[in-house]
Design a protein around this motif. Structure first.
Motif, PDB file in Angstrom:
ATOM      1  N   VAL A   1      78.693  14.860  30.211  1.00  0.00           N
ATOM      2  CA  VAL A   1      78.005  13.974  29.278  1.00  0.00           C
ATOM      3  C   VAL A   1      78.982  13.151  28.441  1.00  0.00           C
ATOM      4  O   VAL A   1      80.148  13.510  28.281  1.00  0.00           O
ATOM      5  CB  VAL A   1      77.062  14.769  28.350  1.00  0.00           C
ATOM      6  CG1 VAL A   1      75.988  15.486  29.166  1.00  0.00           C
ATOM      7  CG2 VAL A   1      77.829  15.768  27.506  1.00  0.00           C
TER       8      VAL A   1
ATOM      9  N   LYS B   1      79.315   7.478  21.373  1.00  0.00           N
ATOM     10  CA  LYS B   1      78.704   6.191  21.665  1.00  0.00           C
ATOM     11  C   LYS B   1      79.780   5.224  22.160  1.00  0.00           C
ATOM     12  O   LYS B   1      80.909   5.249  21.672  1.00  0.00           O
ATOM     13  CB  LYS B   1      78.059   5.666  20.384  1.00  0.00           C
ATOM     14  CG  LYS B   1      77.372   4.346  20.509  1.00  0.00           C
ATOM     15  CD  LYS B   1      76.778   3.942  19.170  1.00  0.00           C
ATOM     16  CE  LYS B   1      76.172   2.557  19.269  1.00  0.00           C
ATOM     17  NZ  LYS B   1      75.649   2.105  17.977  1.00  0.00           N
TER      18      LYS B   1
ATOM     19  N   LYS C   1      75.920   8.679  37.406  1.00  0.00           N
ATOM     20  CA  LYS C   1      74.668   8.224  36.785  1.00  0.00           C
ATOM     21  C   LYS C   1      74.794   6.918  36.009  1.00  0.00           C
ATOM     22  O   LYS C   1      73.789   6.384  35.567  1.00  0.00           O
ATOM     23  CB  LYS C   1      74.138   9.302  35.827  1.00  0.00           C
ATOM     24  CG  LYS C   1      74.029  10.684  36.420  1.00  0.00           C
ATOM     25  CD  LYS C   1      72.849  10.807  37.328  1.00  0.00           C
ATOM     26  CE  LYS C   1      72.652  12.270  37.725  1.00  0.00           C
ATOM     27  NZ  LYS C   1      71.609  12.455  38.691  1.00  0.00           N
ATOM     28  N   VAL C   2      76.012   6.436  35.796  1.00  0.00           N
ATOM     29  CA  VAL C   2      76.213   5.216  35.005  1.00  0.00           C
ATOM     30  C   VAL C   2      76.997   4.179  35.807  1.00  0.00           C
ATOM     31  O   VAL C   2      77.581   4.491  36.838  1.00  0.00           O
ATOM     32  CB  VAL C   2      76.961   5.518  33.683  1.00  0.00           C
ATOM     33  CG1 VAL C   2      76.114   6.368  32.763  1.00  0.00           C
ATOM     34  CG2 VAL C   2      78.299   6.188  33.943  1.00  0.00           C
TER      35      VAL C   2
ATOM     36  N   ASP D   1      76.400  18.872  34.548  1.00  0.00           N
ATOM     37  CA  ASP D   1      76.330  17.505  34.063  1.00  0.00           C
ATOM     38  C   ASP D   1      77.509  17.256  33.124  1.00  0.00           C
ATOM     39  O   ASP D   1      77.798  18.065  32.248  1.00  0.00           O
ATOM     40  CB  ASP D   1      75.027  17.266  33.300  1.00  0.00           C
ATOM     41  CG  ASP D   1      73.815  17.213  34.211  1.00  0.00           C
ATOM     42  OD1 ASP D   1      73.987  16.888  35.411  1.00  0.00           O
ATOM     43  OD2 ASP D   1      72.697  17.472  33.737  1.00  0.00           O
TER      44      ASP D   1
ATOM     45  N   SER E   1      75.938   0.920  28.274  1.00  0.00           N
ATOM     46  CA  SER E   1      76.061   1.505  26.933  1.00  0.00           C
ATOM     47  C   SER E   1      75.615   2.953  27.011  1.00  0.00           C
ATOM     48  O   SER E   1      74.605   3.252  27.641  1.00  0.00           O
ATOM     49  CB  SER E   1      75.172   0.751  25.943  1.00  0.00           C
ATOM     50  OG  SER E   1      75.663  -0.551  25.760  1.00  0.00           O
ATOM     51  N   VAL E   2      76.383   3.837  26.388  1.00  0.00           N
ATOM     52  CA  VAL E   2      76.040   5.254  26.379  1.00  0.00           C
ATOM     53  C   VAL E   2      76.076   5.782  24.951  1.00  0.00           C
ATOM     54  O   VAL E   2      76.726   5.205  24.086  1.00  0.00           O
ATOM     55  CB  VAL E   2      76.996   6.093  27.274  1.00  0.00           C
ATOM     56  CG1 VAL E   2      76.852   5.715  28.733  1.00  0.00           C
ATOM     57  CG2 VAL E   2      78.443   5.948  26.827  1.00  0.00           C
ATOM     58  N   LYS E   3      75.358   6.867  24.732  1.00  0.00           N
ATOM     59  CA  LYS E   3      75.383   7.546  23.444  1.00  0.00           C
ATOM     60  C   LYS E   3      75.711   9.010  23.680  1.00  0.00           C
ATOM     61  O   LYS E   3      75.627   9.481  24.818  1.00  0.00           O
ATOM     62  CB  LYS E   3      74.062   7.351  22.699  1.00  0.00           C
ATOM     63  CG  LYS E   3      72.838   7.876  23.414  1.00  0.00           C
ATOM     64  CD  LYS E   3      71.586   7.463  22.654  1.00  0.00           C
ATOM     65  CE  LYS E   3      70.322   8.033  23.254  1.00  0.00           C
ATOM     66  NZ  LYS E   3      70.068   7.755  24.636  1.00  0.00           N
TER      67      LYS E   3
ATOM     68  N   ASP F   1      74.458  11.524  26.736  1.00  0.00           N
ATOM     69  CA  ASP F   1      73.990  10.865  27.964  1.00  0.00           C
ATOM     70  C   ASP F   1      74.769  11.409  29.153  1.00  0.00           C
ATOM     71  O   ASP F   1      75.992  11.566  29.082  1.00  0.00           O
ATOM     72  CB  ASP F   1      74.195   9.347  27.895  1.00  0.00           C
ATOM     73  CG  ASP F   1      73.180   8.633  27.011  1.00  0.00           C
ATOM     74  OD1 ASP F   1      72.239   9.291  26.521  1.00  0.00           O
ATOM     75  OD2 ASP F   1      73.342   7.413  26.804  1.00  0.00           O
ATOM     76  N   VAL F   2      74.073  11.667  30.255  1.00  0.00           N
ATOM     77  CA  VAL F   2      74.731  12.189  31.454  1.00  0.00           C
ATOM     78  C   VAL F   2      75.486  11.055  32.148  1.00  0.00           C
ATOM     79  O   VAL F   2      74.908  10.017  32.469  1.00  0.00           O
ATOM     80  CB  VAL F   2      73.708  12.827  32.423  1.00  0.00           C
ATOM     81  CG1 VAL F   2      74.400  13.302  33.698  1.00  0.00           C
ATOM     82  CG2 VAL F   2      72.985  13.995  31.748  1.00  0.00           C
ATOM     83  N   LEU F   3      76.795  11.272  32.367  1.00  0.00           N
ATOM     84  CA  LEU F   3      77.633  10.282  33.042  1.00  0.00           C
ATOM     85  C   LEU F   3      77.667  10.546  34.540  1.00  0.00           C
ATOM     86  O   LEU F   3      77.604   9.633  35.349  1.00  0.00           O
ATOM     87  CB  LEU F   3      79.053  10.328  32.481  1.00  0.00           C
ATOM     88  CG  LEU F   3      79.192  10.072  30.975  1.00  0.00           C
ATOM     89  CD1 LEU F   3      80.632  10.297  30.540  1.00  0.00           C
ATOM     90  CD2 LEU F   3      78.730   8.675  30.626  1.00  0.00           C
TER      91      LEU F   3
END
Length: 72
Positions: free
Chosen positions: A44, A48, A18-19, A42, A24-26, A29-31
Motif C-alpha cells: 500500500v 499521499k 493496481k496503479v 497487498d 494520485s494515491v493516498k 491505497d493498494v499499489l
C-alpha cells in the motif's frame, strides 16, 4: 515534497499492479499485490502523492528491498 521509494517487504512474485504512472494515491491505497509462500500481500501507499515510476511488472520476481514504486 521529496519522492518516496516503496520497497518490497518480502521476496515474491508480482501478481498485479493496481496503479499507473501519474495516478494520485493516498495512504492505504493498494499499489500492487505480491505473492510470497502462497500468500497474497497487498503493498500500500505510505503517503499521499502521485505515482512517478513503477519499476516492476506482473509476473516479475522481486527481492526483499527492491524498489517497486516511486511516489512523488
Amino acid at each position: 515534497m521529496a519522492e518516496e521509494r516503496v520497497t518490497a517487504p518480502i521476496s515474491g512474485t508480482i501478481l498485479s499492479v493496481k496503479v499507473k504512472v501519474g495516478a494520485s494515491v493516498k495512504p492505504g491505497d493498494v499499489l500492487l499485490t505480491i505473492e510470497a509462500m502462497k500468500m497474497e500481500n497487498d503493498i500500500v501507499a505510505p503517503r499521499k502523492g502521485v505515482v512517478k515510476e513503477i519499476r516492476v511488472s506482473e509476473g516479475q520476481t522481486a527481492k526483499y528491498g527492491d524498489v517497486l514504486v516511486v511516489i512523488e
